[in-house]
Scaffold this motif. Structure first.
Motif, PDB file in Angstrom:
ATOM      1  N   GLY A  13       1.034  -1.540  -0.121  1.00  0.00           N
ATOM      2  CA  GLY A  13      -0.015  -0.279   0.047  1.00  0.00           C
ATOM      3  C   GLY A  13       0.634   1.221   0.202  1.00  0.00           C
ATOM      4  O   GLY A  13       1.746   1.277  -0.798  1.00  0.00           O
ATOM      5  N   ASN A  14       0.461   1.648   0.583  1.00  0.00           N
ATOM      6  CA  ASN A  14       1.202   3.167   1.263  1.00  0.00           C
ATOM      7  C   ASN A  14       2.792   3.244   1.520  1.00  0.00           C
ATOM      8  O   ASN A  14       3.473   4.209   0.838  1.00  0.00           O
ATOM      9  CB  ASN A  14       0.791   4.399   1.848  1.00  0.00           C
ATOM     10  N   VAL A  39       2.440   6.583  -4.721  1.00  0.00           N
ATOM     11  CA  VAL A  39       2.852   8.155  -4.570  1.00  0.00           C
ATOM     12  C   VAL A  39       1.828   8.049  -3.845  1.00  0.00           C
ATOM     13  O   VAL A  39       0.320   8.040  -4.202  1.00  0.00           O
ATOM     14  CB  VAL A  39       3.281   9.052  -4.605  1.00  0.00           C
ATOM     15  N   PRO A  40       0.936   8.094  -2.218  1.00  0.00           N
ATOM     16  CA  PRO A  40      -0.514   8.818  -1.568  1.00  0.00           C
ATOM     17  C   PRO A  40      -0.778   9.828  -2.449  1.00  0.00           C
ATOM     18  O   PRO A  40      -0.229  10.960  -2.175  1.00  0.00           O
ATOM     19  CB  PRO A  40      -0.593   7.866  -0.724  1.00  0.00           C
ATOM     20  N   VAL A  41      -2.145   9.954  -2.375  1.00  0.00           N
ATOM     21  CA  VAL A  41      -2.698  11.515  -2.544  1.00  0.00           C
ATOM     22  C   VAL A  41      -3.444  11.386  -1.017  1.00  0.00           C
ATOM     23  O   VAL A  41      -4.582  10.515  -1.087  1.00  0.00           O
ATOM     24  CB  VAL A  41      -3.193  11.259  -3.731  1.00  0.00           C
ATOM     25  N   GLU A  42      -4.186  12.263  -0.541  1.00  0.00           N
ATOM     26  CA  GLU A  42      -5.021  12.896   0.674  1.00  0.00           C
ATOM     27  C   GLU A  42      -6.480  12.524  -0.184  1.00  0.00           C
ATOM     28  O   GLU A  42      -6.128  13.285  -1.519  1.00  0.00           O
ATOM     29  CB  GLU A  42      -4.975  14.330   1.351  1.00  0.00           C
ATOM     30  N   HIS A  43      -7.438  11.860   0.552  1.00  0.00           N
ATOM     31  CA  HIS A  43      -8.351  11.819  -0.550  1.00  0.00           C
ATOM     32  C   HIS A  43      -9.341  11.403   1.073  1.00  0.00           C
ATOM     33  O   HIS A  43      -9.576  10.849   2.411  1.00  0.00           O
ATOM     34  CB  HIS A  43      -8.387   9.741  -0.636  1.00  0.00           C
ATOM     35  N   GLN A  44     -10.204  12.513   1.152  1.00  0.00           N
ATOM     36  CA  GLN A  44     -11.335  12.993   1.997  1.00  0.00           C
ATOM     37  C   GLN A  44     -12.451  11.936   1.939  1.00  0.00           C
ATOM     38  O   GLN A  44     -13.008  12.560   0.629  1.00  0.00           O
ATOM     39  CB  GLN A  44     -11.684  15.060   2.117  1.00  0.00           C
ATOM     40  N   TYR A  45     -13.441  11.968   2.992  1.00  0.00           N
ATOM     41  CA  TYR A  45     -14.955  11.900   2.867  1.00  0.00           C
ATOM     42  C   TYR A  45     -15.787  12.270   4.020  1.00  0.00           C
ATOM     43  O   TYR A  45     -14.876  11.944   5.012  1.00  0.00           O
ATOM     44  CB  TYR A  45     -15.071  10.314   2.038  1.00  0.00           C
ATOM     45  N   CYS A  48      -3.604   5.724  -1.876  1.00  0.00           N
ATOM     46  CA  CYS A  48      -1.827   4.830  -3.173  1.00  0.00           C
ATOM     47  C   CYS A  48      -2.634   5.333  -5.093  1.00  0.00           C
ATOM     48  O   CYS A  48      -3.441   5.122  -5.328  1.00  0.00           O
ATOM     49  CB  CYS A  48      -1.273   4.040  -3.154  1.00  0.00           C
ATOM     50  N   TYR A  49      -1.309   6.282  -5.575  1.00  0.00           N
ATOM     51  CA  TYR A  49      -1.687   6.706  -6.676  1.00  0.00           C
ATOM     52  C   TYR A  49      -0.642   6.099  -8.189  1.00  0.00           C
ATOM     53  O   TYR A  49       0.036   5.788  -7.092  1.00  0.00           O
ATOM     54  CB  TYR A  49      -2.253   7.746  -7.055  1.00  0.00           C
ATOM     55  N   THR A  50      -1.231   5.612  -9.260  1.00  0.00           N
ATOM     56  CA  THR A  50       0.123   5.704  -9.771  1.00  0.00           C
ATOM     57  C   THR A  50      -0.370   6.818 -10.747  1.00  0.00           C
ATOM     58  O   THR A  50      -1.260   7.300 -11.317  1.00  0.00           O
ATOM     59  CB  THR A  50      -0.347   4.616 -10.349  1.00  0.00           C
TER      60      THR A  50
END
Length: 830
Positions: free
Chosen positions: A217-218, A234-240, A339-341
């Protein structure tokens, strides 16, 4: 705790537990899963648990579809309820462009067999009255998906894995991977929890194994660094946010089932029901990447502070779409790393540079993909290949030029593009330009519009004005660029065109063992010195692994050209395979020379007229004749002061040459070609017109028409297979037979739309295949495509239907190479 195992899986989230489960299901019961903390303590625990089937990728759609079906079976096997709420997924559209996107996606879904329904605004309002529909055009509805409890489904897969013999070890921090004696040594420490922090105890561990699979994961960057590798995860902040109960929703539920998941793609959010209230998950602009240099050791099941200002626009649009939510308070909030690519697809497959090490990293939709990833990756590991082509997910699609800064910029862009219109002709802008050929500025000055492949800027078409807006020209129909591509294609058929093909991957393969190695690796006979051949390297399953154009420079020296997007993918493959065969064949040297050579492709009936004035030769008039320079041959010639490896071949099916030149001389050569071409109307051309032209010749494209899910015989490449010799994958290829057949079709389609290579093919009222390429034919004046159908529908003259814009259009199977089937144009003398 075991000290030896066949496979070690590192990471106890949904993905890791699925991999362990499916390895055991495939018979690899001697598997150990190591988790640094508790199962689900990574990004799994704060995931919203959505299971969207919507995806434009054929492979990823299969992965998501498997997950949704698999999760529904877990309770019967393990006794644990995976928490799957099959409430459906309503994806709404405010614009016609969004509806066009859904219609293109729906054809992909049809090829996989995923059910969907089309709904008009009135239908939506009748079924779900809480949704405002006055500004909607419609929606696509998936009745079979919904959402799941991430912790529950992970624990269910973990229990299923244990039942099949997998050992799961918690609090096991992995510190290193080492290759010793043909096996992996995994070393680490058992951790203890003291005061909320993980602290190493006095219990080091060591496990020796054949295979390592990481699903961290991260922590992916740290994991990859242990084997000397960088991957752009690389992770990106995701809010909900979670609201208090909505009285209107509570009232609705008294007479109805649970509300479906809502997605307003034009507003950039998803909403689902949660304990009488709503969960809002926005994909806003400006969400920052985090952990650029790795996750701190102290970061466990932690979150970041909420930034409500960043998602204010999405929050207000939720109130607009669900008016009853306006007066509902906020109950909880989450802002965690996901995490994103750079392209949004995860990294699933072999790690570069090492044997038997596998990545399953970079999952932005990890819960959705976990089940299918475990299934297909287990096939890849235990059987050598998966039943679907995993090229789009392969970690080696990113080369060594990718670094943290690039990954950060592209991953932030990818997050923001989750709900942006996914045009097939989309070219995203972040981190560009980066890799440019010397002629980039010259082509840009001539109004080139660029795409990118493997980071290289590559002209996709040339506009007629410097202020042309490529972004505004994109469409699911014939965009504003179409007229330029059509003019370029016509110029090549009638006159002469010049393409920049510098992004090609190029290798020199030489040494005493080179000939035997390439003869074993590829299915076609090797060319003689000075000649070229098109050939294919197969997998052990007999399917197409790589397409190669081989130029034989000397008895034991070859210049090999492969797809531009596959540079790292092919280099790693060639190096690994050569290392295995050196003892048998002799020394084999592999050199990646991709950045040393530029390439121009020049083609069309007037090609010789352009090149002749530049050729330095005792008899320039005959230097390019069939006698001195026959088709499918190569030689070094001087074009002015530029020594050039000229290869007489053209991917567009016209008289032409590829001009491979020292990259530092590219601008000189470009200027000479433009000067010599001006009297003959030489036109600069891009990849869009090339894609159309090659389909008129039935030339397959690697990565779409050719891949690891079809043999060369199924792909219709019989003439490139020498069955008199032995080669890797031959027996499997012959044993497989013909499951589907590759065809070329001409289509009587709509006036404003061409196929993109994602469409379903139907006959007798049912789906019998799919397109893998599509476009427009300037020669025939109608749409064209390449695809695969059931063998019984592959006969020339067979009538088919192709689904475009949700309507069926007539199509007909035509002969191979419908344009110039005898290659008279290509062989033309002069």
């Amino acid at each position: 705790m075991k000290t030896h195992a066949r496979a070690v899986v590192v990471g106890g989230g949904a993905v890791g537990c699925s991999i362990a489960y499916h390895l055991a299901k495939a018979g690899w019961t001697d598997t150990v899963l190591l988790e640094r903390d508790e199962l689900t303590s990574g990004s799994t625990w704060h995931a919203a648990g959505l299971l969207p089937l919507f995806n434009m990728s054929y492979a990823t759609t299969h992965i998501h579809d498997y997950s949704v079906k698999f999760y529904k079976t877990l309770e019967a096997e393990t006794g644990l309820n995976a928490g799957f709420s099959v409430v459906g997924n309503l994806r709404m559209a405010q614009t016609q462009a969004r509806m066009d996107e859904y219609m293109l996606y729906a054809s992909t879904a049809e090829t996989v067999g995923i059910p969907f329904e089309w709904l008009k605004p009135g239908d939506i309002k009748d079924r779900w009255p809480l949704v405002r529909t006055d500004d909607l055009l419609g929606a696509i509805y998936h009745p079979t998906d919904g959402y799941i409890n991430p912790a529950d489904v992970t624990q269910a897969m973990a229990k299923g894995a244990r039942q099949r013999g997998v050992e799961i070890v918690r609090k096991a921090q992995v510190d290193s991977f080492h290759r010793e004696g043909g096996e992996w040594v995994v070393r680490g420490r058992i951790m203890g929890d003291r005061g909320g922090n993980l602290i190493a105890t006095d219990e080091p561990f060591e496990i020796r194994c054949e295979h390592v699979i990481t699903a961290t994961g991260n922590h992916a960057q740290r994991t990859a660094a242990m084997i000397g590798c960088y991957i752009p995860a690389v992770p990106v902040e995701h809010q909900y946010i979670v609201t208090e109960p909505d009285p209107a929703l509570v009232e609705f539920r008294k007479a109805h089932g649970e509300h479906p998941v809502l997605r307003d793609a034009d507003a950039k959010w998803y909403v689902r029901e949660e304990r009488g209230g709503w969960i809002l998950g926005p994909y806003e602009w400006g969400a920052p990447a985090c952990f650029k240099f790795g996750v701190p050791d102290s970061f466990r099941a932690d979150l970041f502070p909420l930034d409500l200002e960043r998602i204010e626009e999405e929050y207000m649009s939720m109130i607009h779409r669900i008016p009853s939510s306006e007066h509902v308070g906020l109950k909880d909030d989450f802002n965690g790393p996901i995490c994103y690519t750079p392209d949004g697809n995860p990294l699933v497959g072999p790690a570069p540079g090492v044997e038997n090490f596998w990545f399953a990293e970079g999952f932005s939709f990890g819960i959705t993909a976990a089940g299918g990833t475990g299934h297909y990756l287990a096939q890849l590991i235990t059987e050598g290949e998966a039943e679907i082509d995993m090229w789009a997910l392969d970690p080696r699609r990113y080369g060594k030029w990718v670094n943290r800064e690039y990954a950060t910029k592209k991953n932030e862009e990818c997050y923001a593009h989750v709900f942006i219109l996914h045009h097939p002709d989309e070219e995203r802008e972040a981190a560009r330009p980066l890799r440019t050929a010397p002629s980039y500025d010259r082509m840009k000055a001539r109004n080139a519009q660029f795409g990118q492949v493997n980071g290289w800027e590559r002209p996709i078409y040339f506009a007629n004005t410097p202020d042309f807006d490529d972004h505004a020209a994109r469409s699911f129909r014939r965009g504003g660029w179409w007229k330029f591509a059509e003019a370029e294609a016509r110029a090549v058929r009638e006159g002469v065109g010049l393409f920049d093909a510098t992004a090609f991957t190029k290798h020199i393969i030489k040494g005493p063992g080179a000939t035997a190695f390439l003869d074993w690796l590829t299915c076609n006979r090797l060319p003689k010195v000075g000649r070229i051949n098109l050939t294919y390297a197969l997998t052990d399953a007999g399917t197409v692994r790589t397409e190669l154009t081989i130029v034989r420079l000397a008895e034991d020296e070859y210049y090999c050209v492969t797809a531009g997007a596959a540079q790292a993918y092919d280099h790693d493959y060639l190096v690994k395979e050569a290392a295995k065969k050196r003892e048998e064949f002799g020394w084999i040297e592999i050199q990646d020379v991709s950045t040393q050579w530029g390439v121009f492709a020049i083609a069309g009936p007037k090609t010789r007229e352009v090149l002749r004035p530049l050729v330095v030769d005792t008899d320039p008039a005959s230097a390019l004749s069939n006698k001195r320079f026959p088709w499918l041959s190569a030689k070094t010639i001087d074009l002015g002061m530029c020594p050039t490896l000229a290869i007489r071949v053209a991917y567009v099916g016209e008289l032409g040459w590829e001009l491979h030149h020292p990259i530092e001389m590219q601008n000189y050569l470009f200027d000479r070609l433009m000067e010599a071409g001006e009297p003959h109307g030489l036109k600069l051309c891009g990849s869009r017109s090339m894609n159309w032209l090659r389909q008129e010749k039935s030339y397959r494209a690697f990565g779409s028409d050719l891949g690891r899910d079809a043999t060369p015989l199924e792909s219709g490449l019989h003439r490139f297979v020498d069955t008199e010799k032995d080669f890797r994958g031959k027996a499997a290829m012959e044993r497989t037979g013909i499951r589907a057949a590759c065809i070329t079709v001409l289509i009587d389609g709509p006036d404003d739309t061409d196929p993109w290579g994602k469409e379903a093919l139907l006959a007798d009222g049912r789906k019998v295949g799919r397109l893998t390429s599509g476009g427009y034919s300037v020669h025939f004046g109608k749409q064209i495509g390449i695809g695969y159908v059931e063998p019984g529908y592959a006969t020339v003259g067979q009538k088919l239907k192709v689904r475009m814009l949700n309507e069926l259009w007539d199509a007909e199977v035509v002969e191979e190479s419908p344009y110039d089937p005898t290659n008279a144009t290509i062989r033309k003398d002069g």
